[in-house]
Design a protein around this motif. Structure first.
Motif, PDB file in Angstrom:
ATOM      1  N   ASP A 189       4.405   1.643  11.759  1.00  0.00           N
ATOM      2  CA  ASP A 189       4.305   2.898  10.999  1.00  0.00           C
ATOM      3  C   ASP A 189       5.638   3.164  10.303  1.00  0.00           C
ATOM      4  O   ASP A 189       6.411   4.025  10.721  1.00  0.00           O
ATOM      5  CB  ASP A 189       3.933   4.041  11.943  1.00  0.00           C
ATOM      6  N   THR A 193       0.842  -1.195   0.000  1.00  0.00           N
ATOM      7  CA  THR A 193       0.000   0.000   0.000  1.00  0.00           C
ATOM      8  C   THR A 193       0.874   1.240   0.000  1.00  0.00           C
ATOM      9  O   THR A 193       2.000   1.218   0.512  1.00  0.00           O
ATOM     10  CB  THR A 193      -0.936   0.019   1.217  1.00  0.00           C
ATOM     11  N   LEU A 194       0.340   2.317  -0.549  1.00  0.00           N
ATOM     12  CA  LEU A 194       1.017   3.607  -0.542  1.00  0.00           C
ATOM     13  C   LEU A 194       0.386   4.566   0.461  1.00  0.00           C
ATOM     14  O   LEU A 194       0.817   5.709   0.573  1.00  0.00           O
ATOM     15  CB  LEU A 194       0.969   4.220  -1.945  1.00  0.00           C
ATOM     16  N   ASP A 195      -0.603   4.102   1.185  1.00  0.00           N
ATOM     17  CA  ASP A 195      -1.288   4.919   2.189  1.00  0.00           C
ATOM     18  C   ASP A 195      -0.666   4.641   3.550  1.00  0.00           C
ATOM     19  O   ASP A 195      -0.646   3.503   4.015  1.00  0.00           O
ATOM     20  CB  ASP A 195      -2.782   4.573   2.193  1.00  0.00           C
ATOM     21  N   ALA A 196      -0.156   5.686   4.194  1.00  0.00           N
ATOM     22  CA  ALA A 196       0.573   5.502   5.452  1.00  0.00           C
ATOM     23  C   ALA A 196      -0.296   4.875   6.536  1.00  0.00           C
ATOM     24  O   ALA A 196       0.152   3.989   7.283  1.00  0.00           O
ATOM     25  CB  ALA A 196       1.129   6.837   5.931  1.00  0.00           C
ATOM     26  N   GLY A 197      -1.538   5.317   6.645  1.00  0.00           N
ATOM     27  CA  GLY A 197      -2.424   4.754   7.656  1.00  0.00           C
ATOM     28  C   GLY A 197      -2.727   3.297   7.393  1.00  0.00           C
ATOM     29  O   GLY A 197      -2.732   2.461   8.307  1.00  0.00           O
ATOM     30  N   ARG A 198      -2.978   2.994   6.133  1.00  0.00           N
ATOM     31  CA  ARG A 198      -3.260   1.597   5.773  1.00  0.00           C
ATOM     32  C   ARG A 198      -2.024   0.735   5.968  1.00  0.00           C
ATOM     33  O   ARG A 198      -2.121  -0.414   6.403  1.00  0.00           O
ATOM     34  CB  ARG A 198      -3.759   1.531   4.331  1.00  0.00           C
ATOM     35  N   ASN A 244      -6.669  -3.834   0.489  1.00  0.00           N
ATOM     36  CA  ASN A 244      -5.857  -2.953  -0.360  1.00  0.00           C
ATOM     37  C   ASN A 244      -6.061  -3.212  -1.837  1.00  0.00           C
ATOM     38  O   ASN A 244      -5.294  -2.720  -2.658  1.00  0.00           O
ATOM     39  CB  ASN A 244      -4.366  -3.117  -0.018  1.00  0.00           C
ATOM     40  N   GLU A 298      -5.980  -0.499  -4.592  1.00  0.00           N
ATOM     41  CA  GLU A 298      -4.743   0.200  -4.936  1.00  0.00           C
ATOM     42  C   GLU A 298      -3.981  -0.447  -6.095  1.00  0.00           C
ATOM     43  O   GLU A 298      -2.834  -0.083  -6.344  1.00  0.00           O
ATOM     44  CB  GLU A 298      -3.828   0.273  -3.713  1.00  0.00           C
TER      45      GLU A 298
END
Length: 334
Positions: A143, A130-135, A174, A177
């Motif tokens: 993190d 994933t490219l989403d930090a939260g995900r 995900n 994405e």
């Protein structure tokens, strides 16, 4: 003068084996939800792990006597192995020298990419789902997305190319994405490969319904890109497509829905010295016991050949005959 690799052994189905995956540790600094529980697992005791000398000796036997030409360092997370650049240098100094690559989660890669390249490592595969930090934090329970992205850049800058990115799409997590990860890889010059999730998680909760199939991945990519098939190279597990009008290549490893067992050329050595003739093998050959018992190279070679002779036709996922291996992926080596 560089020696030639000997002819590799064939199993009873005529498959020759030139590729060896060497796990350097079962430990990992992530807890990806499709691989490990949040609390982790009981790691192997350190005295059980192969030493650098033992790893080098087994790889030497593989290259000198068994025709192994490619070595991939895996884990767990191989960057957790102390003195890794030194071990890489010893492996690439063998004669005949193997082609050496590594699969990593990318954490810590920025610090050692240049040293690994100087030591002789050829290329890396970096896991990134994933490219989403939260995900990312939800999926890995850590993190650390900026560290992985920095590791990718460092690998590219150090010349560990082609830098490959491995992504495992999971339905409802995900899988939205697929196009975004592809665009990211094209932009940065990485070679993306989507991998179907497999029943190798430590928790034993793999659900085929949550697995995004190769056909689905390709359908979603086709909504955004014109894909031109690329001829398969040897026994490589990925089916690849070039994005029309570019040099970018995207691949799919469909271990479950399009198994490539009939062309498999891979053998796996676990971090505690067990030889496995299949990712899903339910039996192992104890090379560590032979090593520590004083076996000579001929005895190690004989055990290796006997292990290959027992290799079955395929993993049989989805059939009544399928049995999960006792070890999860983190302990087998990817």
């Amino acid at each position: 003068m560089t020696s030639r690799h000997p002819a590799p052994p064939a199993d009873r189905f005529g498959r020759v084996h030139t590729d060896l995956r060497v796990s350097l540790t079962d430990r990992c600094n992530l807890r990806c939800t499709y691989c490990l529980p949040a609390e982790g697992v009981t790691w192997l005791p350190r005295p059980d792990l192969l030493t650098d000398d033992e790893v080098v000796r087994l790889v030497r036997v593989a290259t000198e006597r068994l025709g192994t030409t490619g070595i991939r360092l895996t884990g767990g997370e191989p960057l957790l192995r102390r003195g890794l650049p030194g071990l890489v240098a010893r492996l690439t100094a063998l004669d005949p020298a193997p082609e050496l690559s590594m699969t990593t989660n990318g954490i810590g890669l920025a610090r050692v990419a240049a040293a690994l390249r100087e030591a002789g490592l050829g290329r890396v595969n970096v896991s990134l789902d994933t490219l989403d930090a939260g995900r990312f934090a939800e999926m890995t329970r850590r993190d650390r997305l900026p560290d992985v992205l920095a590791g990718l850049r460092a690998a590219r800058d150090a010349g560990l190319t082609p830098v490959k990115v491995n992504a495992v799409p999971v339905r409802g997590v995900n899988d939205d994405e697929i196009a975004g990860l592809t665009a990211f890889a094209v932009e940065h010059g990485y070679r993306l490969r989507f991998i179907e999730s497999m029943p190798l998680d430590a928790q034993g909760v793999w659900d085929r319904d949550r697995m995004v199939t190769a056909a689905e991945i390709l359908d979603r990519l086709a909504e955004h890109y014109d894909l031109v098939p690329v001829a398969r190279r040897g026994n490589a597990p990925a089916e690849e497509w070039r994005i029309a009008g570019t040099d970018a290549v995207v691949g799919v490893i469909a271990s479950v829905t399009r198994p490539f067992c009939g062309d498999c050329d891979r053998v796996r050595l676990t971090a505690d010295g067990q030889l496995r003739n299949c990712l899903f093998a339910t039996e192992e050959s104890d090379l560590r016991a032979l090593l520590r018992g004083g076996a000579d190279d001929a005895a190690l070679e004989a055990a290796w050949r006997a292990c290959l002779a027992r290799k079955g036709p395929g993993h049989a996922i989805g059939s009544a005959e399928f049995r999960r291996p006792a070890r999860p992926m983190s302990a087998i080596g990817g």
